[in-house]
Design a protein around this motif. Structure first.
Motif, mmCIF file in Angstrom:
data_model
loop_
_atom_site.group_PDB
_atom_site.id
_atom_site.type_symbol
_atom_site.label_atom_id
_atom_site.label_comp_id
_atom_site.label_asym_id
_atom_site.label_seq_id
_atom_site.Cartn_x
_atom_site.Cartn_y
_atom_site.Cartn_z
ATOM 1 N N ASP A 57 -29.756 -33.499 69.095
ATOM 2 C CA ASP A 57 -30.869 -32.767 68.498
ATOM 3 C C ASP A 57 -31.791 -32.214 69.581
ATOM 4 O OD1 ASP A 57 -33.579 -34.622 68.498
ATOM 5 O OD2 ASP A 57 -31.733 -35.781 68.548
ATOM 6 N N GLU A 58 -32.665 -31.316 69.157
ATOM 7 C CA GLU A 58 -33.524 -30.592 70.099
ATOM 8 C C GLU A 58 -34.452 -31.528 70.858
ATOM 9 O OE1 GLU A 58 -36.323 -26.573 69.926
ATOM 10 O OE2 GLU A 58 -36.034 -27.795 68.125
ATOM 11 N N ARG A 59 -35.035 -32.523 70.181
ATOM 12 C CA ARG A 59 -35.963 -33.425 70.860
ATOM 13 C C ARG A 59 -35.253 -34.256 71.917
ATOM 14 N NH1 ARG A 59 -39.363 -37.358 67.131
ATOM 15 N NH2 ARG A 59 -37.384 -38.470 67.038
ATOM 16 N N THR A 60 -34.026 -34.713 71.613
ATOM 17 C CA THR A 60 -33.257 -35.471 72.598
ATOM 18 C C THR A 60 -32.924 -34.607 73.807
ATOM 19 O OG1 THR A 60 -32.288 -36.858 70.867
ATOM 20 C CG2 THR A 60 -31.138 -36.776 72.970
ATOM 21 N N ALA A 61 -32.541 -33.356 73.548
ATOM 22 C CA ALA A 61 -32.189 -32.456 74.649
ATOM 23 C C ALA A 61 -33.378 -32.246 75.584
ATOM 24 C CB ALA A 61 -31.703 -31.125 74.092
ATOM 25 N N PRO A 116 -26.161 -29.360 59.706
ATOM 26 C CA PRO A 116 -27.509 -29.348 60.283
ATOM 27 C C PRO A 116 -27.825 -27.970 60.857
ATOM 28 C CG PRO A 116 -25.978 -30.447 61.755
ATOM 29 C CD PRO A 116 -25.213 -30.178 60.495
ATOM 30 N N LYS A 117 -29.123 -27.663 60.945
ATOM 31 C CA LYS A 117 -29.540 -26.370 61.475
ATOM 32 C C LYS A 117 -29.285 -26.316 62.978
ATOM 33 C CE LYS A 117 -33.526 -23.285 61.900
ATOM 34 N NZ LYS A 117 -34.982 -23.108 61.616
ATOM 35 N N VAL A 118 -28.566 -25.286 63.414
ATOM 36 C CA VAL A 118 -28.188 -25.143 64.818
ATOM 37 C C VAL A 118 -29.275 -24.382 65.563
ATOM 38 C CG1 VAL A 118 -26.474 -24.244 66.428
ATOM 39 C CG2 VAL A 118 -25.742 -25.217 64.243
ATOM 40 N N ILE A 119 -29.744 -24.941 66.657
ATOM 41 C CA ILE A 119 -30.733 -24.283 67.518
ATOM 42 C C ILE A 119 -30.046 -23.506 68.628
ATOM 43 C CG2 ILE A 119 -32.769 -24.621 68.972
ATOM 44 C CD1 ILE A 119 -33.194 -25.348 66.047
ATOM 45 N N GLY A 145 -21.846 -29.620 72.901
ATOM 46 C CA GLY A 145 -21.287 -28.485 72.161
ATOM 47 C C GLY A 145 -22.321 -27.722 71.368
ATOM 48 N N ALA A 146 -23.395 -28.369 70.960
ATOM 49 C CA ALA A 146 -24.438 -27.693 70.183
ATOM 50 C C ALA A 146 -25.704 -28.534 70.223
ATOM 51 C CB ALA A 146 -23.981 -27.466 68.738
ATOM 52 N N ILE A 147 -26.824 -27.856 70.057
ATOM 53 C CA ILE A 147 -28.124 -28.517 69.934
ATOM 54 C C ILE A 147 -28.679 -28.166 68.565
ATOM 55 C CG2 ILE A 147 -30.471 -28.685 70.846
ATOM 56 C CD1 ILE A 147 -29.348 -28.000 73.588
ATOM 57 N N ILE A 148 -28.987 -29.180 67.772
ATOM 58 C CA ILE A 148 -29.403 -28.970 66.393
ATOM 59 C C ILE A 148 -30.864 -29.364 66.211
ATOM 60 C CG2 ILE A 148 -27.078 -29.295 65.493
ATOM 61 C CD1 ILE A 148 -27.809 -32.146 64.770
ATOM 62 N N GLN A 149 -31.399 -28.993 65.064
ATOM 63 C CA GLN A 149 -32.785 -29.323 64.749
ATOM 64 C C GLN A 149 -32.947 -30.834 64.604
ATOM 65 O OE1 GLN A 149 -34.220 -28.281 60.791
ATOM 66 N NE2 GLN A 149 -36.120 -27.525 61.675
ATOM 67 N N THR A 150 -34.044 -31.361 65.134
ATOM 68 C CA THR A 150 -34.340 -32.778 64.974
ATOM 69 C C THR A 150 -34.581 -33.079 63.506
ATOM 70 O OG1 THR A 150 -35.321 -32.862 67.175
ATOM 71 C CG2 THR A 150 -35.871 -34.657 65.670
ATOM 72 N N PRO A 156 -15.263 -36.348 61.828
ATOM 73 C CA PRO A 156 -14.225 -35.386 62.221
ATOM 74 C C PRO A 156 -14.876 -34.075 62.665
ATOM 75 C CG PRO A 156 -13.694 -36.416 60.113
ATOM 76 C CD PRO A 156 -15.096 -36.805 60.435
ATOM 77 N N SER A 157 -14.344 -33.458 63.708
ATOM 78 C CA SER A 157 -14.954 -32.237 64.240
ATOM 79 C C SER A 157 -14.962 -31.114 63.216
ATOM 80 C CB SER A 157 -14.206 -31.791 65.503
ATOM 81 O OG SER A 157 -12.827 -31.585 65.218
ATOM 82 N N ARG A 158 -13.944 -31.066 62.348
ATOM 83 C CA ARG A 158 -13.887 -30.010 61.336
ATOM 84 C C ARG A 158 -14.995 -30.140 60.298
ATOM 85 N NH1 ARG A 158 -12.486 -32.966 57.292
ATOM 86 N NH2 ARG A 158 -11.018 -34.726 57.518
ATOM 87 N N ALA A 159 -15.585 -31.321 60.186
ATOM 88 C CA ALA A 159 -16.612 -31.530 59.159
ATOM 89 C C ALA A 159 -17.938 -30.892 59.533
ATOM 90 C CB ALA A 159 -16.804 -33.023 58.923
ATOM 91 N N LEU A 160 -18.219 -30.765 60.825
ATOM 92 C CA LEU A 160 -19.477 -30.167 61.253
ATOM 93 C C LEU A 160 -19.450 -28.664 60.987
ATOM 94 C CD1 LEU A 160 -20.176 -32.061 64.587
ATOM 95 C CD2 LEU A 160 -21.447 -32.230 62.449
ATOM 96 N N GLY A 161 -20.450 -28.199 60.279
ATOM 97 C CA GLY A 161 -20.516 -26.794 59.912
ATOM 98 C C GLY A 161 -19.918 -26.501 58.556
ATOM 99 N N SER A 162 -19.120 -27.432 58.024
ATOM 100 C CA SER A 162 -18.530 -27.226 56.701
ATOM 101 C C SER A 162 -19.039 -28.254 55.694
ATOM 102 C CB SER A 162 -16.996 -27.291 56.788
ATOM 103 O OG SER A 162 -16.578 -28.531 57.349
ATOM 104 N N VAL A 163 -18.918 -29.545 56.033
ATOM 105 C CA VAL A 163 -19.417 -30.607 55.152
ATOM 106 C C VAL A 163 -20.822 -31.029 55.582
ATOM 107 C CG1 VAL A 163 -19.013 -32.936 54.280
ATOM 108 C CG2 VAL A 163 -17.081 -31.398 54.689
#
Length: 716
Positions: free
Chosen positions: A581-585, A563-566, A611-616, A553-560
């Motif tokens: 993730d950053e490596r995929t990007a 991951p570290k956001v780059i 929507g966001a790029i996070i740490q691998t 669920p979209s509401r779960a990201l950032g709350s439940v």
């Protein structure tokens, strides 16, 4: 020289016994791995398997033009069009669990197209009857509980078939299979229909496979080669390590033997023996000992390969049908490697012994004064520098540091450096550790001084232990540390109080009834996690990667799930987001805010925005998409339960237990779950993520080369 060498071996056999035993055991290990490696080469099962008796097969295509994975299905309108030109049999494939083991379910009508043959009983005729593929005759007439996507049901076993290598199947009536899993995953065409007519009727997005192309529709299109990848990797890696260790041990052992015979060699030089004759004698002795030891090792390796075969199957390194046979080429290779190890080991010390002057050798026999040569200094310091530089260079890539297959060079270099520099390192360590012996009289003191003065002999004893134990210990330490780091990172990035998982061996995933029961518990927020294979393409339709996405669920990201956001943010993502993730990007040249298409397992295509790029993550690539986009029937592997503000944890625990009382699931505190996963990865052969954790599995990980797709992501 041959007669002298044979006489020396015959009269001084005790001196060569250590080298003989070491080389025989080393060759036995090499022979076992060589036999295993040869047994994993080629294609064990060639040609089409599951649809070997069909004229052609129609399957849905993925965006790359390959057969799509489940739950992709053939549309009903396509089935209707093709039915006008050919005789069709619908194939439905779905996950089942029975008797604690997982398998797949099919309708009985497709069994005739594969090498299935009724061994006992009869075909299912009613909805509560099944035929077990590869089952025991003793199960006939019994009622078994089978978990399917439609729930758990009781079925009577009315037949069993011979075992096949590519799947563990349960056959239902066609009607029952259609009820359990309505989508048609493949169409089997019979009746000598024209293939081109079938292709025209199938239309875009479908593949019509005939001839040898039917192998592409098999559960394992490689004919079993992919199933043997783990065994091949383990055998290759172990063989390389065993050869290296054998060479080190032989070098050290022959160095010890030659060191003990320095007076004898010096006398040979004094009576007119040339350096060349000394070298030839030592090499001939090593060849005689090496040939005998290698022959014994090949016999031991052949005998032990049977036990290795059983061990590999029991620990999941090899499939149950894998068999190690006697291959003369593999044994010849092992024999030659064994003899070569002996010759290489003897050559190093023979060269050193032949260069020493007779008088200097006699003087040096009582106490070694020079134990380090210039080449040894260069190699040892070079490997040490390589280990330090490599480790420093990887300090900013923790996902590599926790992967033994990628980080393994660092501990290997450290081990090699310590072995080469052992004459320098061992002396102060031995001096410190043996200091207490000075307090216990003349005997222990003599032992201590003998160790300190005879450095070469001490090093010859220590190096084999350093190499053998060091290689295994350092790699296992890297594996254990990596496992613990992965679990710790997952815990840090998960803010949940409870977790609900399937009881192993009962069901492939959480069913809808369980999820609904969880969401009915007051005072909680439920976050379901459904992994799925997705394709990412540009707006022009060019597929750039294949990823394993987590539908949440979209509401779960950032709350439940945190991951570290780059780049970007995990807030207000909507339902069209794709978080990578950053490596995929970097590898796929994707940027924040870029619009792409995502192809889901059911074949549907949806527009998405980065929507966001996070740490691998330490486990590799991390990809998230909205659960609202997940196809119906997508397996939910686990669910996180988070308490809402003001909720009482004891009350929630009781309500969870009551809601899940009759469900095949386990619910417990998140802390206890992560602790259990950490313990399981340390103790069991495999961790919860399926990666091997025992030594054989570690060697498998080290040797395996994973297939890659698109921008370099491993195929899920």
């Amino acid at each position: 020289m041959l007669s002298i060498a044979m006489a020396t071996v015959r009269t001084r056999w005790v001196s060569f016994l250590g080298a003989f035993v070491a080389l025989a055991l080393g060759t036995a290990m090499i022979a076992m791995m060589a036999l295993t490696l040869f047994a994993t080469t080629g294609t064990p099962h060639s040609g089409p398997q599951r649809f070997g008796r069909a004229d052609s097969v129609v399957v849905p295509a993925d965006p790359r033009g390959d057969p799509a994975h489940r739950p992709a299905a053939v549309p009903a309108r396509t089935v209707a069009r093709i039915a006008t030109d050919a005789e069709l049999t619908a194939d439905r494939t779905f996950d089942v669990t029975h008797g604690g083991s997982a398998g797949v379910g099919h309708g009985w009508s497709v069994a005739r197209f594969a090498p299935y043959r009724l061994a006992a009983g009869h075909a299912p005729t009613s909805r509560d009857q099944v035929v077990i593929g590869g089952g025991s005759r003793s199960r006939l007439g019994r009622t078994v509980q089978i978990s399917t996507p439609a729930g758990v049901g009781a079925y009577k076993v009315v037949g069993v078939t011979d075992e096949v290598w590519f799947e563990d199947a349960v056959f239902f009536t066609d009607t029952e299979a259609a009820r359990i899993s309505p989508p048609v995953n493949a169409l089997v065409v019979t009746g000598n229909a024209d293939v081109e007519d079938i292709r025209k009727a199938a239309g875009h997005g479908m593949l019509v496979l005939d001839g040898n192309d039917r192998v592409k529709a098999d559960p394992d299109p490689s004919g079993g080669a992919n199933a043997l990848a783990g065994a091949s990797s383990m055998a290759g890696t172990t063989m390389a390590i065993a050869t290296s260790v054998a060479a080190f041990i032989v070098i050290a052992t022959f160095a010890f033997v030659v060191d003990q015979r320095r007076r004898e060699l010096a006398l040979l030089r004094l009576v007119g023996g040339t350096p060349r004759q000394v070298r030839r004698m030592v090499l001939t002795e090593s060849a005689l000992v090496g040939a005998a030891a290698a022959a014994v090792g090949c016999v031991l390796g052949t005998v032990a390969s049977g036990a290795l075969n059983i061990w590999m199957i029991d620990h999941g390194v090899a499939p149950r049908w894998f068999e190690i046979g006697v291959n003369p080429f593999a044994l010849l290779l092992a024999f030659l490697l064994g003899v070569a190890s002996a010759l290489v080991g003897a050559a190093t010390v023979a060269l050193r012994a032949s260069r020493v002057r007779p008088v200097e050798a006699l003087r040096d026999a009582a106490a070694n004064r020079r134990s380090m040569t210039a080449p040894r200094w260069l190699l040892g310091l070079g490997m040490l520098a390589g280990a330090v530089i490599t480790g420093y260079a990887l300090r900013d890539t923790p996902e590599i540091a926790v992967n033994p297959r990628k980080y393994g060079a660092v501990p290997l270099l450290f081990t090699g450096a310590f072995a080469l520099l052992s004459p320098v390192v061992v002396w102060p360590i031995a001096r410190l550790l043996t200091w207490p012996l000075t307090r216990f009289g003349a005997g222990p003191l003599l032992v201590r001084q003998n160790m300190l003065n005879a450095r070469r002999r001490t090093v010859s004893t220590v190096v084999p232990v350093v190499v053998a134990v060091g290689l295994v210990a350092t790699m296992l330490c890297v594996q254990v540390a990596g496992d613990r780091a992965r679990v710790d990172q997952a815990r840090q990035q998960t803010r949940a109080d409870f977790v609900v998982t399937v009881v192993p061996g009962t069901a492939p995933a959480l069913n809808d009834q369980t999820v609904q029961a969880l969401r009915a518990v007051p005072g909680t927020t439920v976050t379901t996690v459904a992994p799925m294979r997705i394709y990412v393409s540009t707006l022009k339709g060019e597929v750039v990667d294949t990823l394993t996405g987590q539908a949440v669920p979209s509401r779960a990201l950032g709350s439940v799930l945190t991951p570290k956001v780059i780049e970007g943010s995990l807030k207000n993502l909507g339902d069209d987001f794709l978080v990578i993730d950053e490596r995929t990007a970097k590898s796929d040249n994707l940027t924040l805010g870029q619009h792409v298409y995502t192809w889901l397992p059911d074949g549907s295509r949806h527009p998405a925005r980065i929507g966001a790029i996070i740490q691998t993550g330490l486990d590799g690539d991390a990809t998230f998409l909205s659960a609202a986009r997940a196809p119906a029937g997508t397996d939910v592997k686990h669910a996180w339960v988070t308490l809402r503000p003001g909720a009482d944890i004891k009350d929630v625990r009781q309500r969870l237990a009551a809601a899940l009382a009759h469900q095949p699931v386990e619910a417990g505190p998140a802390e206890a779950y992560f602790a259990r996963v950490k313990d399981a990865r340390a103790e069991d052969g495999h961790g919860s993520d399926g990666h091997p954790r025992h030594l054989g599995g570690l060697l498998t990980d080290l040797g395996r080369q994973h297939p890659h797709h698109g921008g370099g992501r491993p195929a899920p």
